[in-house]
Design a protein around this motif. Structure first.
Motif, PDB file in Angstrom:
ATOM      1  N   ALA A  29       0.839  -1.129  -0.035  1.00 31.19           N
ATOM      2  CA  ALA A  29       0.164  -0.108  -0.120  1.00 31.19           C
ATOM      3  C   ALA A  29       0.707   1.283   0.032  1.00 31.19           C
ATOM      4  N   LEU A  30       0.398   2.349  -0.735  1.00 26.94           N
ATOM      5  CA  LEU A  30       0.978   3.758  -0.688  1.00 26.94           C
ATOM      6  C   LEU A  30      -0.215   4.335   0.128  1.00 26.94           C
ATOM      7  N   PHE A  31       0.326   5.069   1.229  1.00 25.70           N
ATOM      8  CA  PHE A  31      -0.760   6.060   2.077  1.00 25.70           C
ATOM      9  C   PHE A  31      -0.222   7.466   1.764  1.00 25.70           C
ATOM     10  N   ILE A  32      -1.347   8.187   1.679  1.00 34.60           N
ATOM     11  CA  ILE A  32      -1.067   9.683   1.302  1.00 34.60           C
ATOM     12  C   ILE A  32      -1.978  10.132   2.387  1.00 34.60           C
ATOM     13  N   ASN A  33      -1.194  11.371   2.917  1.00 35.03           N
ATOM     14  CA  ASN A  33      -2.035  12.331   3.852  1.00 35.03           C
ATOM     15  C   ASN A  33      -1.852  13.634   3.745  1.00 35.03           C
ATOM     16  N   VAL A  34      -2.993  14.111   3.328  1.00 36.45           N
ATOM     17  CA  VAL A  34      -3.277  15.442   2.902  1.00 36.45           C
ATOM     18  C   VAL A  34      -4.032  16.164   3.817  1.00 36.45           C
ATOM     19  N   GLY A  35      -4.761  15.300   4.723  1.00 37.20           N
ATOM     20  CA  GLY A  35      -5.988  15.775   5.562  1.00 37.20           C
ATOM     21  C   GLY A  35      -5.329  16.528   6.832  1.00 37.20           C
ATOM     22  N   GLY A  76      -2.681  15.566  10.170  1.00 38.90           N
ATOM     23  CA  GLY A  76      -1.638  14.552  10.873  1.00 38.90           C
ATOM     24  C   GLY A  76      -2.277  13.693  11.955  1.00 38.90           C
ATOM     25  N   THR A  77      -3.150  14.214  12.629  1.00 34.84           N
ATOM     26  CA  THR A  77      -3.768  13.692  13.914  1.00 34.84           C
ATOM     27  C   THR A  77      -4.578  12.396  13.625  1.00 34.84           C
ATOM     28  N   ILE A  78      -4.485  12.186  12.261  1.00 31.86           N
ATOM     29  CA  ILE A  78      -5.387  10.858  11.795  1.00 31.86           C
ATOM     30  C   ILE A  78      -5.094   9.777  12.677  1.00 31.86           C
ATOM     31  N   VAL A  79      -3.862   9.490  12.922  1.00 35.14           N
ATOM     32  CA  VAL A  79      -3.152   8.386  13.487  1.00 35.14           C
ATOM     33  C   VAL A  79      -2.030   8.816  14.452  1.00 35.14           C
ATOM     34  N   LYS A  80      -1.920   8.153  15.780  1.00 37.11           N
ATOM     35  CA  LYS A  80      -0.894   8.396  16.540  1.00 37.11           C
ATOM     36  C   LYS A  80       0.497   8.098  15.751  1.00 37.11           C
ATOM     37  N   GLU A  81       1.542   8.924  16.180  1.00 39.45           N
ATOM     38  CA  GLU A  81       2.576   9.127  15.537  1.00 39.45           C
ATOM     39  C   GLU A  81       3.387   7.701  15.901  1.00 39.45           C
ATOM     40  N   ASP A  82       3.513   7.214  17.058  1.00 40.17           N
ATOM     41  CA  ASP A  82       4.255   6.089  17.215  1.00 40.17           C
ATOM     42  C   ASP A  82       3.735   4.662  16.331  1.00 40.17           C
ATOM     43  N   ILE A  83       2.369   4.441  16.150  1.00 39.23           N
ATOM     44  CA  ILE A  83       1.826   3.640  15.557  1.00 39.23           C
ATOM     45  C   ILE A  83       2.192   3.862  13.881  1.00 39.23           C
ATOM     46  N   PHE A  84       1.889   4.924  13.481  1.00 38.20           N
ATOM     47  CA  PHE A  84       2.298   5.354  12.133  1.00 38.20           C
ATOM     48  C   PHE A  84       3.822   4.885  11.982  1.00 38.20           C
ATOM     49  N   ILE A  85       4.749   5.541  12.569  1.00 34.36           N
ATOM     50  CA  ILE A  85       5.942   5.084  12.615  1.00 34.36           C
ATOM     51  C   ILE A  85       6.531   3.667  12.672  1.00 34.36           C
ATOM     52  N   LYS A  86       5.686   2.898  13.132  1.00 36.52           N
ATOM     53  CA  LYS A  86       5.921   1.580  13.425  1.00 36.52           C
ATOM     54  C   LYS A  86       5.389   0.857  11.947  1.00 36.52           C
ATOM     55  N   ALA A  87       4.466   1.150  11.556  1.00 37.60           N
ATOM     56  CA  ALA A  87       3.815   0.681  10.402  1.00 37.60           C
ATOM     57  C   ALA A  87       4.692   0.830   9.283  1.00 37.60           C
ATOM     58  N   LEU A  88       5.284   2.042   9.347  1.00 44.88           N
ATOM     59  CA  LEU A  88       6.418   2.319   8.113  1.00 44.88           C
ATOM     60  C   LEU A  88       7.613   1.615   8.176  1.00 44.88           C
ATOM     61  N   THR A  89       7.907   1.530   9.593  1.00 48.05           N
ATOM     62  CA  THR A  89       9.370   0.701   9.822  1.00 48.05           C
ATOM     63  C   THR A  89       9.252  -0.595   9.596  1.00 48.05           C
ATOM     64  N   ASP A  90       8.043  -1.318  10.079  1.00 48.55           N
ATOM     65  CA  ASP A  90       7.888  -2.694  10.053  1.00 48.55           C
ATOM     66  C   ASP A  90       7.443  -2.990   8.429  1.00 48.55           C
ATOM     67  N   LYS A  91       7.343  -2.081   7.495  1.00 46.76           N
ATOM     68  CA  LYS A  91       6.704  -2.368   6.336  1.00 46.76           C
ATOM     69  C   LYS A  91       5.568  -3.122   6.241  1.00 46.76           C
ATOM     70  N   VAL A  92       4.598  -2.659   7.352  1.00 46.51           N
ATOM     71  CA  VAL A  92       3.241  -3.117   7.425  1.00 46.51           C
ATOM     72  C   VAL A  92       2.539  -2.502   6.112  1.00 46.51           C
ATOM     73  N   ILE A  93       3.011  -1.213   5.768  1.00 48.75           N
ATOM     74  CA  ILE A  93       2.703  -0.458   4.597  1.00 48.75           C
ATOM     75  C   ILE A  93       3.962  -0.361   3.766  1.00 48.75           C
ATOM     76  N   ARG A  94       3.908  -0.230   2.399  1.00 46.56           N
ATOM     77  CA  ARG A  94       5.134   0.008   1.534  1.00 46.56           C
ATOM     78  C   ARG A  94       5.640   1.423   1.691  1.00 46.56           C
ATOM     79  N   PHE A  95       4.937   2.391   1.470  1.00 47.77           N
ATOM     80  CA  PHE A  95       5.209   3.651   1.302  1.00 47.77           C
ATOM     81  C   PHE A  95       4.322   5.092   1.694  1.00 47.77           C
ATOM     82  N   ALA A  96       4.764   5.752   2.342  1.00 45.20           N
ATOM     83  CA  ALA A  96       3.871   6.997   2.631  1.00 45.20           C
ATOM     84  C   ALA A  96       4.317   8.279   2.085  1.00 45.20           C
ATOM     85  N   CYS A  97       3.276   9.098   1.613  1.00 43.86           N
ATOM     86  CA  CYS A  97       3.496  10.639   1.293  1.00 43.86           C
ATOM     87  C   CYS A  97       2.950  11.602   1.947  1.00 43.86           C
TER      88      CYS A  97
END
Lengths: 315, 315
Positions: free
Chosen positions: A220-226, A228-249
């Motif tokens: 998945a490619l996740f894009i956030n233009v809404g 930043g508070t849509i997701v807690k930062e620690d959860i989001f960074i873990k999702a990216l670090t662990d490659k739960v999703i592929r890429f984010a903009c």
């Protein structure tokens, strides 16, 4: 009426004065407004974040705030409601530039723009790098308002499947399918690209959790233009670090501006921009077009006003 | 019929064998074809540039070349015509990926993708960088075939004005206006973005000169996904060096591959990619869909064939 603009409108303010000689226009920054300015102002054009409850208390005649931004989450909404002040925002003024940016992010990722740029820098010429196609991919917009509706028509021109997520799940033009927010993971599971376009409200803060990113999946490619508070930062960074999703903009962050030592800067699967997707050289012109329509309707016809913020909803 | 594919089709060839048991399929590289292969081959699927006049003389039974690329400019067209061999190409197979790439180039330039990437690398967060909007800009396609027609529908979804240039000047769906090639400078003068999508023919080699770039103007973005021979290199490099036009994105070059000491690498107003915009993981599947339609029509019904190359025109 006494109309004060905190926004530097330049020529546009001259045009307003010429078009509406019955009103008095003045341009002055919020923090430079005099006691007299505050005592007399009836209409305030602004996107100054210092516009707080104390300020409003000093403006007894204020009847209408024309907020030249979309998000009203930092405004003293309770005070505005108590004083029965009309609050309009710049909803819709962002749809063109933010939609275009969504596709810029998609292209940057899907077409390997940065890898090819690196190849050019090393004067290399080989064709092993493969790119993805938008064609027949599925894009999911969290939100089905004016921005995602405009972006959805572009996505359809690229022959993408378009899913929307909103509070009701009711079908909407330009979306092939709409899911209720509670059923969002069903949408995420089908989607290659997920774009958050939601404003910040009590309901959207920390809305997404790890299960949502798991549903989006490892390609998945996740894009956030809404917001930043849509997701807690620690959860989001873990999702990216662990490659739960592929890429984010990301154009928006939990806390802005992003500090230079922020862990997001350490990740290799993220594109970061400094909350710029809503900017446009046509911004003030487009926002003023809405303002003019409302000014023509007249302050006593607030039911005819465009872009009135529903303070109970927060957008 | 004896059908040989020089293209590695993998599963697709197995599917063809299953679907057409009346034909004999074999996969072998052109340079590894035996004397017997050449003696017997009736249909050749290929995009091997070693397919020259001498090779064709060795294939007495050859009736149809299914060329799995679009450009036929390197093929021995005279020999193919003399032998009455049907030549089909992969026209239309490129429209999706090349069109998507055109918008990737536009976004890279218009949305300052590389400047923001540099900002991210230096962990900076400021918003002075301004981007352009596609909205209401004018895009001009040199060529009005399948690729620009597909790209034009996407441009219209972005609310761009779309001009086409072709040999007749006749109007075409998806284009707001079409100019004859002789009147192209009128089109260039109105355009913000000019995209060359023309194949290489006797008429297109060195077609553009400095006057064309002057007509495009100092804010123009020029994109070339057609063929590099559309303009002599010294003229083009001077147009970029002297900022006669603002920026260029090039996937094709006068001589490919581009040498690492090529002066284009020294310019700061150009994006270079190594002739990759036509690539797609779906390429062979799409080209084979055309091949299948023709095979079903049958070699004796060449008037029903899709994608037959008009050898006198060269495309």
């Amino acid at each position: 009426m006494n109309i004060i603009s905190n926004v530097k409108l330049g020529n546009i303010l001259d045009e307003l004065s010429a078009q509406f000689p019955e009103h008095k226009f003045k341009s002055v920054a919020l923090k430079e407004m005099t006691e007299e300015d505050k005592r007399n102002v009836e209409v305030l054009i602004s996107y100054d974040n210092k516009l707080d409850a104390a300020f409003i208390q000093e403006c007894p005649e204020l009847k209408w705030i024309a907020w030249y931004a979309a998000g009203v989450n930092k405004l003293p909404l309770q005070t505005i409601r108590d004083k029965n002040i009309i609050l309009t925002n710049a909803r819709g003024v962002h749809k063109v530039q933010i939609s275009e940016y969504i596709f810029s992010y998609i292209m940057t990722d899907y077409k390997n723009v940065l890898a090819y740029y690196a190849l050019q820098q090393e004067k290399g010429y080989h064709t092993e790098i493969r790119h993805k196609e938008l064609y027949e991919k599925t894009i999911c917009f969290i939100g089905t308002g004016e921005i995602p509706t405009y972006a959805a028509t572009i996505a359809q021109a690229f022959n993408m499947n378009v899913i929307g997520i909103n509070t009701t799940g009711n079908s909407k033009a330009s979306f092939d399918k709409v899911y209720k927010i509670e059923e969002r993971r069903k949408a995420f599971e089908q989607s290659d690209i997920i774009v958050n376009v939601l404003p910040e409200t009590n309901e959207t803060i920390d809305l997404l959790d790890m299960e949502d990113f798991k549903a989006m999946g490892e390609d998945a490619l996740f894009i956030n233009v809404g917001r930043g508070t849509i997701v807690k930062e620690d959860i989001f960074i873990k999702a990216l670090t662990d490659k739960v999703i592929r890429f984010a903009c990301l154009d928006v962050f939990y806390k802005e501006p992003l500090e230079s030592d922020h862990p997001l800067y350490q990740l290799d699967n993220v594109i970061l921009t400094p909350h710029i997707t809503g900017l446009s050289t046509h911004y003030n012109r487009r926002a003023t077009n809405i303002f003019i329509d409302n000014l023509k309707a007249g302050i006593d016809n607030r039911d005819k006003f465009k872009n009135v913020v529903d303070i109970s909803k927060g957008y």
